[in-house]
Design an enzyme around this catalytic site. Structure first.
Site, mmCIF file in Angstrom:
data_model
loop_
_atom_site.group_PDB
_atom_site.id
_atom_site.type_symbol
_atom_site.label_atom_id
_atom_site.label_comp_id
_atom_site.label_asym_id
_atom_site.label_seq_id
_atom_site.Cartn_x
_atom_site.Cartn_y
_atom_site.Cartn_z
ATOM 1 N N HIS A 125 -2.031 13.092 -10.046
ATOM 2 C CA HIS A 125 -0.677 12.726 -10.444
ATOM 3 C C HIS A 125 0.266 12.686 -9.248
ATOM 4 O O HIS A 125 0.498 13.703 -8.602
ATOM 5 C CB HIS A 125 -0.175 13.735 -11.473
ATOM 6 C CG HIS A 125 1.180 13.407 -12.007
ATOM 7 N ND1 HIS A 125 2.153 14.359 -12.177
ATOM 8 C CD2 HIS A 125 1.730 12.245 -12.411
ATOM 9 C CE1 HIS A 125 3.237 13.796 -12.665
ATOM 10 N NE2 HIS A 125 3.001 12.515 -12.809
ATOM 11 N N HIS B 134 5.998 4.127 -22.936
ATOM 12 C CA HIS B 134 4.583 4.446 -23.130
ATOM 13 C C HIS B 134 4.036 3.884 -24.438
ATOM 14 O O HIS B 134 2.831 3.685 -24.570
ATOM 15 C CB HIS B 134 4.381 5.967 -23.159
ATOM 16 C CG HIS B 134 4.686 6.639 -21.854
ATOM 17 N ND1 HIS B 134 5.917 7.166 -21.570
ATOM 18 C CD2 HIS B 134 3.935 6.847 -20.755
ATOM 19 C CE1 HIS B 134 5.906 7.686 -20.363
ATOM 20 N NE2 HIS B 134 4.717 7.503 -19.838
ATOM 21 N N ARG C 48 24.014 1.610 -15.789
ATOM 22 C CA ARG C 48 22.787 2.042 -15.122
ATOM 23 C C ARG C 48 22.545 3.507 -15.463
ATOM 24 O O ARG C 48 23.140 4.412 -14.883
ATOM 25 C CB ARG C 48 22.904 1.858 -13.605
ATOM 26 C CG ARG C 48 21.692 2.372 -12.802
ATOM 27 C CD ARG C 48 20.417 1.678 -13.224
ATOM 28 N NE ARG C 48 19.269 2.030 -12.402
ATOM 29 C CZ ARG C 48 18.194 2.674 -12.848
ATOM 30 N NH1 ARG C 48 18.156 3.097 -14.112
ATOM 31 N NH2 ARG C 48 17.162 2.908 -12.063
ATOM 32 N N CYS D 222 24.829 -1.423 -7.984
ATOM 33 C CA CYS D 222 23.497 -0.832 -8.026
ATOM 34 C C CYS D 222 22.711 -1.288 -6.800
ATOM 35 O O CYS D 222 22.837 -2.428 -6.349
ATOM 36 C CB CYS D 222 22.781 -1.264 -9.300
ATOM 37 S SG CYS D 222 21.100 -0.621 -9.458
ATOM 38 N N TYR E 255 15.465 4.537 -3.875
ATOM 39 C CA TYR E 255 16.693 4.032 -3.281
ATOM 40 C C TYR E 255 16.662 4.126 -1.754
ATOM 41 O O TYR E 255 17.574 4.655 -1.114
ATOM 42 C CB TYR E 255 17.911 4.770 -3.858
ATOM 43 C CG TYR E 255 18.065 4.555 -5.343
ATOM 44 C CD1 TYR E 255 18.196 3.277 -5.860
ATOM 45 C CD2 TYR E 255 18.064 5.625 -6.240
ATOM 46 C CE1 TYR E 255 18.324 3.065 -7.231
ATOM 47 C CE2 TYR E 255 18.188 5.425 -7.605
ATOM 48 C CZ TYR E 255 18.311 4.138 -8.085
ATOM 49 O OH TYR E 255 18.438 3.932 -9.434
#
Length: 574
Positions: free
Chosen positions: A130, A154, A229, A276, A414
């Protein structure tokens, strides 16, 4: 999710280096509840299959496409050497397993098991691979449903099909009945209503932008159509019991109620544009697929914000110049949380926070009213000139620190990279977090593919322009022929028909400029390629094409904006 389909064979390479992923029993013990919602009755368990779904889920659980993609590609080389891994044969019958037995499998030592819709799944090997940290372990020994309710992406057929490969049993009928008695609530059920004009990029969490043509209608963007956002569900915050905590200063922890924030500190008002980092990402997708929401040109908006200066609050909490010798960052933590209880977080440089000309606000008003829930009610950070991701909403805590925020969104998202960097080679620690944004402009009218009648004899082009760091836009150039010839647009920094306000002080041009140009239609042209580019007072200019600035996250997209418009000839022409 298409990437998840391609992950089918990734499971074959087995366990990853646990040292690299730092998976420990302590971390595992708090882990698998995150999975409590995934599994179809059919399917077979194959220990040699699944990493692609595993990586996909990891990224989604981490809340960003960056983690998803990183996991999908992280072991591409190892995937090739899978022939030695034995495949467990499919079986049509599964043993009946009790919830009590499932609960005993909550560690790497004893295995990580989860349940979903009556099925039992062993996801032990995925935990070691993971890439998204320890969130995957939250569902250990329990049901996936509550966590997939939070990450609703999901719940798609192909994800469930991949999960089925980890199936090892059926939950007992008695335990299934008990689970059904417990209703899973939708964490997004209390989200506010949104304006129907918004173009939705993602429903849960909610992310949307207004139609481009509406942006240039108003210098101040109405709150209802200001781009949205969100990274997590909108928290329900009671203004009466709200408190903001300020830590890391010599005066100790300062706690302020909303009323104290309003009455103890002078109200300061600024007009500032927020954008954004992924604005115009869709143009990068046309060059090569990137990871992230497919924003158009309208993930940017302009508003008037009112609130207390962060500088004033930090001074009240004990800030002095001596603090700057040991602290370099101001961290923000929101009240929006994921399934682990982890809040959204970000940080900005301390010198921006305390600078008298930095104009950083702890804002409680937007366009003259209380900040709406989608935009951070009751208090948000407004950091003018800085990427939207650092303007943390639903602000709960401020920490003055020697270190940047450890938040995923500060450390592993970002950030910008070379066009040559891919998900096999990317190192998020090697790049600085985006703060100030580059020069930007875009055409809002006409839209790409629009038709203009020849009889109109002219075309009016409108748009916006803005630059980060308080740099003022001084010129917008517009071309109707793909950049061969240019003319200068007229700019305005107020509502149409109103007298323009005074020019902002140098370094404090926080608001965008709207621009417009009307030009005659070229006599022979059947199609126009309209292009715009802006210049700021540091003479920063936009690059002419997207490929040189393409990056795997699709951020910082600011190439010349182009739209193509067809000219319709008059029907009555002989």
């Amino acid at each position: 999710m298409l990437l998840l389909r391609r992950c089918h064979n990734l499971t074959r390479f087995g366990l990853l280096n646990t040292q690299r992923h730092q998976v420990t029993p302590a971390v595992v013990s708090c882990a698998v509840r995150l999975w409590s919602s995934s599994s179809e009755d059919g399917g077979s368990y194959q220990s040699a299959h699944g990493p692609s779904w595993r990586h996909g889920l990891a990224g989604l659980l981490a809340g960003t496409g960056a983690v998803l993609a990183y996991g999908l590609h992280h072991h591409k080389a190892e995937q090739q050497d899978s022939s030695t891994v034995q495949t467990i044969e499919k079986t049509s019958a599964f043993p009946i397993i009790s919830q009590k037995e499932v609960t005993t499998h909550r560690s790497l030592e004893h295995g990580i098991w989860v349940t979903f819709k009556g099925g039992v799944y062993d996801i032990t090997k995925f935990v070691a691979m993971h890439p998204g940290g320890d969130k995957i372990l939250l569902a250990a020994g329990g049901a996936l449903e509550p966590f997939w309710a939070l990450y609703a992406v999901h719940n798609q057929e192909h994800v469930l099909e991949m999960l089925s490969e980890y199936k090892v049993g059926e939950l007992s009928a008695e335990d299934v009945k008990k689970q059904k008695a417990i209703k899973t609530s939708d964490p997004y059920s209390t989200d506010p209503e949104r304006h129907p004009a918004l173009h939705i990029n993602n429903l849960k969490p909610f992310n949307a932008e207004p139609p481009p043509e509406l942006l240039s209608d108003s210098f101040i963007t109405p709150s209802a159509i200001f781009f949205k956002r969100n990274h997590l569900p909108v928290p329900q915050v009671d203004a009466a019991s709200y408190h903001l905590h300020i830590e890391g200063l010599p005066g100790g922890v300062l706690t302020l109620s909303l009323e104290e924030l309003k009455t103890r500190f002078p109200k300061h008002t600024i007009t500032a544009t927020l954008q954004c980092a992924g604005n115009r990402r869709s143009e990068m997708n046309k060059v090569k697929q990137v990871k992230g929401l497919n924003w158009g040109i309208a993930a940017i908006s302009n508003a008037t914000w009112g609130g207390a200066r962060l500088r004033d609050v930090l001074l009240a909490a004990g800030y002095s110049p001596d603090v700057a010798q040991r602290a370099f960052h101001v961290q923000f933590e929101g009240l929006d949380k994921d399934v682990t209880g982890t809040t959204y977080g970000a940080s900005i440089p301390l010198n921006k926070a305390v600078n008298e000309e930095g104009d950083v606000l702890l804002a409680y008003e937007m366009n003259g009213k209380d900040i709406p829930p989608d935009h951070g009610y009751p208090v948000r950070a407004v950091v003018p000139g800085t990427v939207g991701a650092r303007n943390v909403k639903w602000l709960g805590k401020i920490i003055v620190s020697a270190e940047e925020s450890s938040s995923h969104w500060q450390q592993n998202d970002y950030k910008g990279f070379s066009p040559g960097t891919d998900w096999d080679t990317v190192d998020f620690k090697s790049a600085p977090a985006i703060q100030e944004l580059p020069i930007q402009s875009a055409i809002t009218v006409p839209t790409d593919g629009a038709v203009v009648d020849r009889s109109s004899e002219e075309v009016t082009v409108k748009g916006y322009a803005w630059s980060g760091g308080g740099r003022e836009v001084v010129r917008v150039d517009v071309s109707l022929d793909g950049g061969k010839t240019w003319q200068v647009a007229q700019m305005r920094s107020s509502e149409k028909g109103q007298a323009p306000g005074p020019s902002p002080p140098p370094g404090r041009a926080w608001a965008w400029k709207l621009w417009e140009v009307t030009a005659p239609l070229p006599a022979e042209a059947q199609e126009l390629e309209i292009v715009c580019k802006a210049v700021d007072n540091s003479y920063n200019m936009q690059p002419d094409t997207v490929p040189p600035i393409w990056n795997l996250r699709g951020v910082l997209s600011n190439a010349w904006h182009r739209v193509k418009v067809k000219i319709r000839e008059d029907d009555n022409e002989e």
